[in-house]
Scaffold this active site. Structure first.
Site, PDB file in Angstrom:
ATOM      1  N   ASP A   1       6.694 -20.820  20.944  1.00 60.14           N
ATOM      2  CA  ASP A   1       5.560 -20.059  21.456  1.00 60.14           C
ATOM      3  C   ASP A   1       4.391 -21.004  21.725  1.00 60.14           C
ATOM      4  O   ASP A   1       4.322 -21.629  22.767  1.00 60.14           O
ATOM      5  CB  ASP A   1       5.206 -18.967  20.438  1.00 60.14           C
ATOM      6  CG  ASP A   1       4.221 -17.939  20.970  1.00 60.14           C
ATOM      7  OD1 ASP A   1       3.343 -18.300  21.786  1.00 60.14           O
ATOM      8  OD2 ASP A   1       4.291 -16.777  20.562  1.00 60.14           O
TER       9      ASP A   1
ATOM     10  N   ASP B   1      15.894 -22.812  17.219  1.00 66.37           N
ATOM     11  CA  ASP B   1      15.012 -21.688  16.956  1.00 66.37           C
ATOM     12  C   ASP B   1      15.188 -20.665  18.072  1.00 66.37           C
ATOM     13  O   ASP B   1      15.736 -20.995  19.134  1.00 66.37           O
ATOM     14  CB  ASP B   1      13.554 -22.134  16.865  1.00 66.37           C
ATOM     15  CG  ASP B   1      12.681 -21.214  16.014  1.00 66.37           C
ATOM     16  OD1 ASP B   1      13.164 -20.143  15.593  1.00 66.37           O
ATOM     17  OD2 ASP B   1      11.515 -21.571  15.770  1.00 66.37           O
ATOM     18  N   ASP B   2      14.748 -19.451  17.820  1.00 68.68           N
ATOM     19  CA  ASP B   2      14.867 -18.415  18.844  1.00 68.68           C
ATOM     20  C   ASP B   2      13.865 -18.624  19.967  1.00 68.68           C
ATOM     21  O   ASP B   2      14.165 -18.408  21.136  1.00 68.68           O
ATOM     22  CB  ASP B   2      14.718 -17.016  18.234  1.00 68.68           C
ATOM     23  CG  ASP B   2      13.422 -16.811  17.464  1.00 68.68           C
ATOM     24  OD1 ASP B   2      12.671 -17.780  17.234  1.00 68.68           O
ATOM     25  OD2 ASP B   2      13.160 -15.656  17.047  1.00 68.68           O
TER      26      ASP B   2
END
Length: 173
Positions: free
Chosen positions: A111, A107-108
């Site tokens: 969070d 994933d980028d």
């Protein structure tokens, strides 16, 4: 700031714009670290943000088996309730012995960790890698490149267009 506060957070946090060049360098740095951990049988990209880094990582590692897990958690400016739109394919689940063994999830960004928890539950033995990590989600990731503060809003290159930026002396932050 709690995870529930963050789910309501908009883009008023610290801006962190990332250019295409920088993102590509960061993805290659991630790949360099992952090369020491593999080999991997397949890559799973968490869409949409994980598509670009997964493509770069898969290319660099020579992995041709690529799948997606589609989870909606962000609107263009805020986090929302998670929705599983497409699960991991049965072929990839079987390839990873039902647990994700030998599978790489990309994933980028991690969070708050909400999306990561959902995917970890699907493939608990998979190796989870992100380009960027925030403190609340960081414990759920095995490999990442850059940690940013929880109140940072990353502007990815696919979210940006070129525009004039006024000098800081004119009041631009």
């Amino acid at each position: 700031m709690t995870a529930s506060d963050l789910s309501k957070q908009d883009r008023t946090g610290r801006p962190f714009p990332v250019s295409w060049d920088q993102f590509h360098r960061d993805c290659r740095a991630l790949t360099w670290r992952l090369n020491e951990v593999g080999p991997f049988k397949a890559v799973i990209a968490i869409t949409r943000g994980g598509l670009v880094p997964a493509a770069i990582v898969a290319r660099e590692l020579g992995i041709r088996v690529i799948d997606t897990v589609c989870i909606a958690s962000y609107d263009h400016d805020k986090q929302e309730a998670l929705q599983l739109l497409k699960p991991i394919s049965a072929d990839i689940v079987a390839l990873g012995a039902g647990t994700g063994e030998g599978v790489l999830i990309v994933d980028d960004l991690v969070d708050t960790g909400a999306t990561a928890r959902v995917v970890r539950d699907m493939m608990p033995a998979a190796h989870f890698a992100t380009v960027y990590a925030k403190p609340l989600g960081r414990p759920l990731v095995d490999t990442f490149i850059t940690e940013v503060s929880q109140d940072t809003w990353i502007y990815f290159p696919w979210d940006l267009g070129l525009s004039f930026q006024p000098p800081m002396k004119d009041g631009a932050g």
